[in-house]
Scaffold this active site. Structure first.
Site, PDB file in Angstrom:
ATOM      1  N   GLN A 112       3.203   9.960   1.254  1.00 36.82           N
ATOM      2  CA  GLN A 112       4.383   9.152   1.274  1.00 36.82           C
ATOM      3  C   GLN A 112       5.426   9.423  -0.062  1.00 36.82           C
ATOM      4  O   GLN A 112       6.565   9.182  -0.016  1.00 36.82           O
ATOM      5  CB  GLN A 112       4.207   7.595   1.425  1.00 36.82           C
ATOM      6  CG  GLN A 112       3.586   7.223   2.532  1.00 36.82           C
ATOM      7  CD  GLN A 112       3.374   5.815   2.419  1.00 36.82           C
ATOM      8  OE1 GLN A 112       2.252   5.206   1.965  1.00 36.82           O
ATOM      9  NE2 GLN A 112       4.541   4.920   3.017  1.00 36.82           N
ATOM     10  N   HIS A 119      -4.439   1.752   7.779  1.00 39.36           N
ATOM     11  CA  HIS A 119      -2.906   2.224   7.672  1.00 39.36           C
ATOM     12  C   HIS A 119      -2.785   3.390   6.701  1.00 39.36           C
ATOM     13  O   HIS A 119      -2.217   4.318   7.074  1.00 39.36           O
ATOM     14  CB  HIS A 119      -2.015   0.805   7.412  1.00 39.36           C
ATOM     15  CG  HIS A 119      -0.565   1.101   7.240  1.00 39.36           C
ATOM     16  ND1 HIS A 119       0.423   0.887   8.069  1.00 39.36           N
ATOM     17  CD2 HIS A 119      -0.004   2.121   6.294  1.00 39.36           C
ATOM     18  CE1 HIS A 119       1.538   1.371   7.925  1.00 39.36           C
ATOM     19  NE2 HIS A 119       1.624   2.103   6.624  1.00 39.36           N
ATOM     20  N   GLU A 120      -3.450   3.070   5.636  1.00 41.19           N
ATOM     21  CA  GLU A 120      -3.282   4.264   4.340  1.00 41.19           C
ATOM     22  C   GLU A 120      -4.184   5.287   4.726  1.00 41.19           C
ATOM     23  O   GLU A 120      -3.426   6.448   4.451  1.00 41.19           O
ATOM     24  CB  GLU A 120      -3.541   3.656   2.967  1.00 41.19           C
ATOM     25  CG  GLU A 120      -2.697   2.387   2.820  1.00 41.19           C
ATOM     26  CD  GLU A 120      -1.205   2.472   2.839  1.00 41.19           C
ATOM     27  OE1 GLU A 120      -0.498   3.682   2.789  1.00 41.19           O
ATOM     28  OE2 GLU A 120      -0.410   1.434   3.032  1.00 41.19           O
ATOM     29  N   CYS A 131       6.232  -0.316   7.316  1.00 41.73           N
ATOM     30  CA  CYS A 131       5.615   1.200   6.444  1.00 41.73           C
ATOM     31  C   CYS A 131       6.792   1.448   5.696  1.00 41.73           C
ATOM     32  O   CYS A 131       7.974   1.508   5.964  1.00 41.73           O
ATOM     33  CB  CYS A 131       5.066   2.018   7.197  1.00 41.73           C
ATOM     34  SG  CYS A 131       4.715   3.536   6.539  1.00 41.73           S
ATOM     35  N   LEU A 132       6.585   1.607   4.107  1.00 43.25           N
ATOM     36  CA  LEU A 132       7.876   2.214   3.383  1.00 43.25           C
ATOM     37  C   LEU A 132       8.259   3.376   3.790  1.00 43.25           C
ATOM     38  O   LEU A 132       9.402   3.755   3.661  1.00 43.25           O
ATOM     39  CB  LEU A 132       7.264   2.402   1.755  1.00 43.25           C
ATOM     40  CG  LEU A 132       6.985   0.846   1.325  1.00 43.25           C
ATOM     41  CD1 LEU A 132       6.082   0.918  -0.074  1.00 43.25           C
ATOM     42  CD2 LEU A 132       8.179   0.179   1.016  1.00 43.25           C
ATOM     43  N   HIS A 137      -2.356   7.537   6.835  1.00 42.04           N
ATOM     44  CA  HIS A 137      -1.265   8.474   6.410  1.00 42.04           C
ATOM     45  C   HIS A 137      -1.902   9.606   5.875  1.00 42.04           C
ATOM     46  O   HIS A 137      -1.460  10.742   5.970  1.00 42.04           O
ATOM     47  CB  HIS A 137      -0.455   7.785   5.161  1.00 42.04           C
ATOM     48  CG  HIS A 137       0.676   6.859   5.449  1.00 42.04           C
ATOM     49  ND1 HIS A 137       1.510   7.397   6.026  1.00 42.04           N
ATOM     50  CD2 HIS A 137       0.452   5.444   5.180  1.00 42.04           C
ATOM     51  CE1 HIS A 137       2.463   6.320   5.996  1.00 42.04           C
ATOM     52  NE2 HIS A 137       1.877   5.206   5.647  1.00 42.04           N
ATOM     53  N   GLY A 171       0.809  -1.425   0.105  1.00 40.19           N
ATOM     54  CA  GLY A 171      -0.031   0.051  -0.065  1.00 40.19           C
ATOM     55  C   GLY A 171       0.900   1.340  -0.016  1.00 40.19           C
ATOM     56  O   GLY A 171       2.006   1.288   0.305  1.00 40.19           O
TER      57      GLY A 171
HETATM   58  C1  QAP Z   1       0.821  -0.960   4.697  1.00 37.01           C
HETATM   59  O1  QAP Z   1       3.155  -1.465   4.123  1.00 37.01           O
HETATM   60  C2  QAP Z   1       0.424  -2.071   5.374  1.00 37.01           C
HETATM   61  O2  QAP Z   1      10.070  -1.709   6.305  1.00 37.01           O
HETATM   62  C3  QAP Z   1       1.843  -1.214   3.604  1.00 37.01           C
HETATM   63  O3  QAP Z   1      12.052  -2.399   4.448  1.00 37.01           O
HETATM   64  C4  QAP Z   1       1.254  -2.693   6.460  1.00 37.01           C
HETATM   65  O4  QAP Z   1       3.993  -1.999   2.073  1.00 37.01           O
HETATM   66  C5  QAP Z   1      -0.776  -2.528   4.928  1.00 37.01           C
HETATM   67  C6  QAP Z   1       7.966  -2.315   3.276  1.00 37.01           C
HETATM   68  C7  QAP Z   1       0.741  -3.968   7.116  1.00 37.01           C
HETATM   69  C8  QAP Z   1      -1.254  -3.892   5.415  1.00 37.01           C
HETATM   70  C9  QAP Z   1      -0.519  -4.323   6.397  1.00 37.01           C
HETATM   71  C10 QAP Z   1       8.435  -2.017   4.834  1.00 37.01           C
HETATM   72  C11 QAP Z   1       8.981  -2.591   2.465  1.00 37.01           C
HETATM   73  C12 QAP Z   1       6.663  -2.344   3.042  1.00 37.01           C
HETATM   74  C13 QAP Z   1       9.669  -2.199   4.976  1.00 37.01           C
HETATM   75  C14 QAP Z   1       4.221  -1.815   3.291  1.00 37.01           C
HETATM   76  C15 QAP Z   1      10.711  -2.421   4.287  1.00 37.01           C
HETATM   77  C16 QAP Z   1      10.432  -2.646   2.817  1.00 37.01           C
HETATM   78  C17 QAP Z   1       5.471  -2.100   3.723  1.00 37.01           C
HETATM   79 CO    CO Z   2       2.759   3.174   5.580  1.00 35.44          CO
END
Ligand code: QAP
Ligand code: CO
Length: 192
Positions: free
Chosen positions: A51, A149-150, A107-108, A153, A46
């Protein structure tokens, strides 16, 4: 299409509240395409417009795809994306929420950190598509978590803001320490 820069904590843009989208034009379509490409490239499940430095209420989510390819390769060109299910939410609003569910979130914008966050298990979200048409969707478990989560943000909130003050402090401290050591290396040392 283009891969956009992902802003990371503690960039102030992540604390800003995003404004509703009013123009459903080609520029919005381009933003969504670029956000999807950026999310798949990362890879992530997401991405919210904050972001990538854009303060508009736009989200992309895909909780269904898999990446296949040689396990030993770091080359993004070797990746094969299967079962992609890109979802786009413009001006999303949660209408109904129920149940409780805990998931180890990342989280990215907070790379490398993952913690359990307790949220609603089921949400019903009202949103618009790229044409401005209204839709309603129920999201459960992972999709439900991703939507919550989104949307956080878009309201200037990160998942670490939902942790206990102790855990949040620990993570923020680690990130600040990491940043200052990177800064020192680049400023004072040519070689590692
Ligand atoms: C949000 O998160 C989310 O630390 C999106 O090194 C989280 O895509 C939605 C990511 C949990 C549903 C459940 C994180 C990639 C990606 C990192 C992400 C990383 C590389 C996170
Ligand atoms: Co995030």
């Amino acid at each position: 299409m283009a891969i956009l820069k992902i802003y990371t904590f503690p960039d102030p843009v992540l604390k800003e509240k995003a404004a509703p989208v009013t123009k459903f034009d080609a520029k919005l379509q381009k933003l969504v395409e670029d956000m999807l490409e950026t999310m798949y490239d990362a890879p992530g499940v997401g991405l919210a417009a904050n972001q990538v430095g854009v303060l508009e209420r736009v989200l992309v989510i895909d909780v269904d795809y898999n990446i296949e390819g040689p396990d030993d390769s770091d080359d993004p060109n070797d990746r094969q994306y299967v079962n992609q299910n890109p979802r786009v939410f413009i001006n999303p609003v949660i209408e109904k929420k129920s149940g409780e569910w805990s998931y180890k979130e990342g989280c990215l914008s907070v790379p490398g950190f993952y913690e359990d966050v307790k949220r609603f298990k089921n949400v019903v979200v009202k949103y618009q598509d790229l044409e401005g048409k209204q839709h309603t969707l129920e999201g459960n478990e992972l999709l439900g978590v991703a939507i919550q989560h989104e949307i956080d943000h878009l309201d200037g909130k990160l998942f670490i803001d939902r942790l206990s003050p102790l855990k949040r402090g620990l993570i923020k401290g680690k990130i600040k320490k990491e940043r200052s050591s990177k800064f020192e290396r680049s400023k004072f040392h040519v070689e590692l």
